[in-house]
Structures are given as C-alpha cells and as structure tokens.
Design a protein around this motif. Sequence first.
Motif, PDB file in Angstrom:
ATOM      1  N   ALA A  42       0.792  -0.983  -0.501  1.00 56.48           N
ATOM      2  CA  ALA A  42       0.501   0.296  -0.083  1.00 56.48           C
ATOM      3  C   ALA A  42       0.882   1.116  -0.631  1.00 56.48           C
ATOM      4  N   ILE A  43       2.017   1.203   0.402  1.00 57.13           N
ATOM      5  CA  ILE A  43       2.642   1.814   0.263  1.00 57.13           C
ATOM      6  C   ILE A  43       3.382   2.570  -1.022  1.00 57.13           C
ATOM      7  N   PHE A  44       2.796   2.317  -2.148  1.00 62.15           N
ATOM      8  CA  PHE A  44       2.747   2.435  -3.313  1.00 62.15           C
ATOM      9  C   PHE A  44       0.890   3.551  -4.134  1.00 62.15           C
ATOM     10  N   ASP A  45       0.355   2.774  -3.015  1.00 65.19           N
ATOM     11  CA  ASP A  45      -1.114   4.014  -3.339  1.00 65.19           C
ATOM     12  C   ASP A  45      -0.701   5.316  -3.847  1.00 65.19           C
ATOM     13  N   ILE A  46       0.056   6.368  -2.764  1.00 66.48           N
ATOM     14  CA  ILE A  46      -0.154   7.235  -3.681  1.00 66.48           C
ATOM     15  C   ILE A  46       1.746   7.680  -4.240  1.00 66.48           C
ATOM     16  N   ILE A  47       2.051   7.890  -5.187  1.00 65.85           N
ATOM     17  CA  ILE A  47       3.105   8.367  -5.771  1.00 65.85           C
ATOM     18  C   ILE A  47       3.470   9.306  -6.199  1.00 65.85           C
ATOM     19  N   LYS A  48       4.465   9.885  -5.809  1.00 65.68           N
ATOM     20  CA  LYS A  48       4.951  11.480  -5.665  1.00 65.68           C
ATOM     21  C   LYS A  48       5.833  11.946  -7.031  1.00 65.68           C
ATOM     22  N   ARG A  49       5.205  13.350  -7.884  1.00 66.37           N
ATOM     23  CA  ARG A  49       6.040  12.980  -8.579  1.00 66.37           C
ATOM     24  C   ARG A  49       6.152  14.859  -8.612  1.00 66.37           C
ATOM     25  N   ASP A  50       7.629  15.332  -9.084  1.00 66.50           N
ATOM     26  CA  ASP A  50       8.186  15.955  -9.499  1.00 66.50           C
ATOM     27  C   ASP A  50       7.272  17.506 -10.527  1.00 66.50           C
ATOM     28  N   GLU A  51       7.739  18.653 -11.008  1.00 68.01           N
ATOM     29  CA  GLU A  51       7.653  19.471 -11.912  1.00 68.01           C
ATOM     30  C   GLU A  51       7.375  18.898 -12.651  1.00 68.01           C
ATOM     31  N   VAL A  52       8.388  18.072 -13.231  1.00 69.00           N
ATOM     32  CA  VAL A  52       7.683  17.676 -14.702  1.00 69.00           C
ATOM     33  C   VAL A  52       6.971  16.659 -14.947  1.00 69.00           C
ATOM     34  N   GLY A  53       6.842  15.573 -13.727  1.00 70.52           N
ATOM     35  CA  GLY A  53       6.330  14.922 -14.080  1.00 70.52           C
ATOM     36  C   GLY A  53       7.180  13.471 -13.727  1.00 70.52           C
ATOM     37  N   ASN A  54       8.061  13.389 -12.882  1.00 72.62           N
ATOM     38  CA  ASN A  54       9.199  12.091 -12.952  1.00 72.62           C
ATOM     39  C   ASN A  54       9.022  11.669 -11.148  1.00 72.62           C
ATOM     40  N   ILE A  55       8.615  10.304 -11.592  1.00 68.66           N
ATOM     41  CA  ILE A  55       8.313   9.414  -9.590  1.00 68.66           C
ATOM     42  C   ILE A  55       9.260  10.324  -8.866  1.00 68.66           C
ATOM     43  N   GLU A  56       9.008  10.302  -7.900  1.00 68.79           N
ATOM     44  CA  GLU A  56      10.170  10.838  -6.568  1.00 68.79           C
ATOM     45  C   GLU A  56       9.782   9.325  -5.136  1.00 68.79           C
ATOM     46  N   LEU A  57      10.674   8.849  -5.041  1.00 73.21           N
ATOM     47  CA  LEU A  57       9.999   7.334  -3.526  1.00 73.21           C
ATOM     48  C   LEU A  57      10.321   7.989  -2.971  1.00 73.21           C
ATOM     49  N   ASN A  58       9.814   7.884  -1.580  1.00 74.36           N
ATOM     50  CA  ASN A  58      10.405   7.924  -0.859  1.00 74.36           C
ATOM     51  C   ASN A  58      10.713   7.141  -0.261  1.00 74.36           C
ATOM     52  N   ALA A  59      11.285   7.530   1.636  1.00 73.80           N
ATOM     53  CA  ALA A  59      12.368   6.071   1.769  1.00 73.80           C
ATOM     54  C   ALA A  59      12.015   5.081   2.103  1.00 73.80           C
ATOM     55  N   ALA A  60      10.687   5.054   2.079  1.00 76.37           N
ATOM     56  CA  ALA A  60      10.190   3.259   2.063  1.00 76.37           C
ATOM     57  C   ALA A  60       9.653   2.820   0.700  1.00 76.37           C
TER      58      ALA A  60
END
Length: 391
Positions: A42-60
């Motif tokens: 479930a930690i991948f239910d929310i995916i953060k992206r930068d201003e140009v759309g690239n995925i940014e992973l958190n530590a977990a």
Amino acid sequence: MGQKITIYNTEVNIPDTPPFDQIEDWGMPKEEQFWRKKKIPAIFDIIKRDEVGNIELNAAQENYCNQEFERIKNGFWFYNNGEPTYITGRNYYYLQYWTLENRKSPEYRETTRRYYLYLEHWHNVYWCLGVIRGKSRRSGASSESSSNIVCHVTTTKNARGGHVSKTSADARKMFIYRMQFGFRHLPFFLQPTLANDKDSKTELVFNVPLSRSKKKKAQLIDEVEGLNSILDYQPTASNSYDSERLSWFFGDEGGKYPADVPFSQFISIILETLVEGSEKVGFCELPSTVNELTKKGGAEFKAVWDDADWKYNEEDSEEIDKEEESTSNRLVRYFCPAYDGLSGFIGKYGESIIEEPTKEQADYLIDKYGDKKFNGQLKQGAKSYLEKRRS
C-alpha cells in the motif's frame, strides 16, 4: 556449505540456508506454507511526482524496490510445507512479476524450479553458451524463456536480446504477445525508461537521451546514460543476427525450422554472436518440441542436441570434468518428461502428481477444478492420463 542436488545429470549447488527470520513463511502454519505472489504494498498507493512528471520515491518505497531488485539478482527463500526452499532470481522474477498472455500469473511448479536451478548453474560455467531444451507442448518453456530474456535486457547494462522462431510470423507474435505484453505489465520500478514507443511492434530500446536522464527516475536500474540495451526479433533466416553481439538469445521451436533454414547451420552462426574470440559474452535458450526426424526440422534439431553431449570413449574409465570440458558446440541439453509438470497435475506445494494422487492431493485438485473434472481426467495422475490419450 550449501546443499547439492542432481538435476539432469548435473550436480547443482544450493546456497546456504539463511537464518529462519530471513525465510518467507507467509505468516502461516506449516501446511499452509506454499508459494504466493505478493501484491505491491500500500505504500505505493500514493506516488509523488516532480514538476515535470518524474516519479520521486520516498525512503520506504525505495527500500522496497531495492529489496525486490536484490531478490531478482540473488534469489529468494521461502518455506514450502515447512521446508526451506530456494528459487533463483530469474525464477522469482517469473513467479512474482511476469504476466502470461492469458493475463494470469505463472503457477509455482517444482519442475520450473529445477529448470531454473539448472539454467543458473550452466549460465555461470565459463565455457557454456546455452541450454537446448526438449519439451512437451504447453509446458511453459516458451513463457519462461520470454520472461528470462526480458529480465536480462531490463536489468543489465549494454545488453542485446534477440529472438527467432520457426517462422517470422511466430517470432513477431512471441515478441508482441509474450515479451512486450509481459514488459508492459511489470511494475513501474522494473520498467527502465524506453527511448522508443512502448507499443513498438519490432523492438524495445532502453537508451535514455542524456537531456532526459538528468531528472530523478523511479526506475532503479536506469543510470546516467540509461541502460543502453535493446530487445528485438528477426526473421527466420540463416543469417539472422549474423555479425552482431548478443548477450541473450531466445531461439524458439528449433525442431520445426523450415528446410531452407537448417537449424544446425543457424545455431552455428548464433553461437558466434555469443562470443568475442574465445570469451563468452552471451547465453541462449533453445526450447522446442520436435517434428519428425526425416522431415520438417526434427533431424536438424537432433544434430544440435547430439553435439550438446560430451564425446568420450566408454572404455576410458576416467571421468569427464563437466565444469572444465566443454561439449562440441558449447551447449548443454535439458529434458523433462511430459508427465512431470503437466498442467492440471500440480499439487498444492508445486509438486507433480505423476501417479494416482494421495488423499490430500485429491482434495486439493477437487477444490481447485471441481469433482467432475477430477473424476473425468485427473484421478489417475499425469502418467496414466497421457498414456490414455496416446492410446
């Protein structure tokens, strides 16, 4: 020292058993410990992206991806009916992440595990260039090889994967409906960035332009210049991939090649793409059912098969060191009887139900397939079922 087991006349080493807390037990009692494909957490239910759309992973998220990539490289341990069981990294990738053409996941089979252990052993022997595999129909060999070539090309820098089948149309279908289809169903963290269209019908190119690669990527196997790897297929012709360098080749149905493309001649050319001088730079898988020997390709496949055995004088008592002494064509051969691993005759723990099933196996098959199918086809075991069909 790890366990040693014999698989098709080859002594294969199993890694040392790790501490019990590093072996997956599924949180279940012994009888309920069997292979299970795990869902993406479930930690991948929310995916953060930068201003140009690239995925940014958190530590977990990054820790999870690194753990999975480690398993794909080095293998995985789990309890199977209470027994610590090791599968290779390629086998783990196939079971956990590959999607078959029917949109289902592969089932765990002991026959598949044995083949992957055998494959890994010979892949690591310096002189061996590949495995020629005699198989029965619908045994899963082509699906396994499709997974293996995609796994190699998407996890290895500067890799070149190639495929040829018994006809050009079959090669195209294998590429689109097995390789490309499986790749598109991988989780995002196992999909290196494509330089070309993901729907390409001819090739997958993993070569990220420098202008794009400076952005942070979620794909952990991308590097600054990208993987610089490619996967494609070529027509069924004697000179396919001639003068190229391949790091993984999947040649399907060599026992059915047309008369104008003699398989033995074709393979002699392919094997040259897997070496530079005498140095091994690539590996191949050659699974096939076999047509008649006198026509339709069977004799050509047999010629390659025969050369994948050690030549020696039976009167000579000295044993051949198979790790040091190569076969004539630097291939090794592998065969599994049709009744071993036959679909429908696989038990709860991946074991082949060759003879009449036990009470526990019968209950499992009835629960899975229903009483009517069990009594109509499955109750005598795989060997009797095949003998009845053959008669």
